[in-house]
Design a protein around this motif. Structure first.
Motif, mmCIF file in Angstrom:
data_model
loop_
_atom_site.group_PDB
_atom_site.id
_atom_site.type_symbol
_atom_site.label_atom_id
_atom_site.label_comp_id
_atom_site.label_asym_id
_atom_site.label_seq_id
_atom_site.Cartn_x
_atom_site.Cartn_y
_atom_site.Cartn_z
ATOM 1 N N ARG A 195 0.959 -1.204 -0.049
ATOM 2 C CA ARG A 195 0.066 -0.105 0.035
ATOM 3 C C ARG A 195 0.865 1.300 -0.072
ATOM 4 N N ARG A 224 0.931 -4.980 -12.459
ATOM 5 C CA ARG A 224 -0.238 -3.961 -12.738
ATOM 6 C C ARG A 224 0.261 -2.800 -13.574
ATOM 7 N N GLU A 277 2.195 -5.019 -7.798
ATOM 8 C CA GLU A 277 2.103 -3.741 -8.342
ATOM 9 C C GLU A 277 2.804 -3.565 -9.585
ATOM 10 N N GLU A 336 -5.216 6.239 -9.581
ATOM 11 C CA GLU A 336 -5.980 4.945 -9.031
ATOM 12 C C GLU A 336 -5.378 4.885 -7.443
ATOM 13 N N CYS A 337 -4.249 4.964 -6.976
ATOM 14 C CA CYS A 337 -3.797 4.765 -5.712
ATOM 15 C C CYS A 337 -4.272 5.910 -4.981
ATOM 16 N N TYR A 391 -2.137 4.841 -12.899
ATOM 17 C CA TYR A 391 -1.534 4.211 -11.711
ATOM 18 C C TYR A 391 -1.832 5.168 -10.470
ATOM 19 N N ARG A 438 -9.140 0.891 -6.681
ATOM 20 C CA ARG A 438 -8.165 -0.258 -6.054
ATOM 21 C C ARG A 438 -8.923 -0.563 -4.729
#
Length: 363
Positions: A214, A337, A334, A236-237, A233, A245
């Motif tokens: 995380r 991804r 990650e 989205e985090c 990316y 997510r």
């Protein structure tokens, strides 16, 4: 673990050598020379201003290195330490450093060996003046057979080997404690320098990068230059638990890759210094041979992943000594991804919560 039960770096290397009865021991000796260089640099870093080696190099002495970066006094000192501790032993055919435009030739007065040493003598040195952790990164390659047989001077082409060809790689971290993280192709282990004994003691016998995380690290000031997959990316985090997510992320950025890599090895995370449009002439910021490859080797050996975003970084065939490249490494799921996002078009309804223009009159 009690001190008496801990292995020293020397004992660990002997144990690893026993897996290969025909090994000469030259690699062990080379790694011990590298570790000695790291101890010397750790001492210089620890003295800071008291040691008289802080600050920039005098202009008359050449303050800009081959990378176009301002050299610190400790950059020059660390580079000299690596050379002096490793040129004499007969284990190396040549060396290459971030601080030198061309490969360093072993002086004629010393014997030559079968390995090449590539290194960044002091990564993160721009943080020296604010007392943030810095480190040294190193990579060991086999010299081409014709170099070993002929004993000729090494050329730039001799160093242009993909990261998968590395024999060993590691880094030293000069922080609250001095640590040496190392892989000889059999996982990753960590050693802590015992200041009383002057020895690196095994403290982390089997380092594993968690597959999930995380935490992510990226320089957000470059967001306007990011390619769409990286923007997707990060956005989205940042959307957290209410976003796609479904969980909250923390963002970290130290601006010292050794410190970033160490955090990820210890507890997971993903680091991104990707290719962007800030300078189209450069395919990335980090150097392939003496930053991306050794750190990538450690990550892969610890169960993580290292990538350009488009392909495994250890599979990239170098084309020049100081080649730059985009780099993403850390927790496997990650990084994979991010690789998938580079293969897919960005969603048309992508929500960009932080890095878009804002207005009082915008819905």
């Amino acid at each position: 673990m009690p001190l008496s039960n801990r292995s020293t770096l020397t004992q660990y290397l002997i144990e690893q050598r026993r897996r290969f009865p025909g090994a000469s021991g030259e690699l062990n000796a080379l790694l011990l020379d590298v570790s000695l260089a790291c101890k010397a640099i750790a001492r210089a870093v620890a003295f800071g201003e008291l040691g008289g080696s802080s600050g920039d190099v005098e202009l008359a002495g050449g303050a800009i290195n081959v990378q176009g970066e301002v050299q610190k006094k400790l950059d020059v000192l660390s580079n000299q330490v690596f050379i002096r501790r490793n040129e004499w032993s007969g284990h190396l055919a040549g060396l290459a450093s971030e601080e030198m435009a061309e490969p360093y030739q072993i002086p004629a007065s010393y014997p030559r060996g079968k390995y090449l040493l590539v290194f960044d003598p002091l990564d993160g040195s721009s943080n020296i003046d604010v007392n943030v952790s810095v480190g040294s990164i190193f990579s060991i390659l086999r010299a081409p057979p014709e170099v070993i047989q002929s004993g000729r001077d090494v050329s730039e082409a001799d160093f242009l080997q993909p990261g998968a060809a590395q024999v060993a790689a590691g880094y030293a971290l000069y922080g609250p404690t001095t640590m040496l993280m190392l892989s000889v192709g059999n996982g990753v282990v960590g050693f802590t320098l015992d200041p009383n004994l002057g020895e690196f003691m095994l403290t982390h016998p089997d380092v594993q990068v968690p597959e999930d995380t995380r935490e992510f690290a990226i320089n957000a000031s470059n967001s306007r230059f990011w390619e769409a997959p990286i923007k997707r990316y990060v956005d989205e985090c940042l959307a957290g638990a209410t976003g796609p997510r479904g969980k909250d992320f923390n963002m970290r950025w130290i601006a010292s890759m050794v410190a970033e890599a160490h955090r990820i090895l210890m507890r997971g995370g993903v680091f991104m210094y990707p290719r962007d449009t800030k300078d189209p002439s450069k395919p990335g910021r980090l150097r392939l041979l003496y930053e991306a490859n050794p750190v990538g080797f450690l990550m892969e050996q610890a169960g993580g992943r290292a990538s350009t975003g488009r392909q495994p970084v250890l599979g990239v065939k170098p084309t020049e000594l100081h080649q730059r490249i985009g780099l993403v490494f850390g927790s496997k799921n990650e990084v994979e991804r991010i690789e998938r996002y580079h293969q897919q078009p960005a969603p048309r309804d992508e929500v960009v919560p932080l890095f878009t223009e804002r207005s009082l009159f915008r819905d």
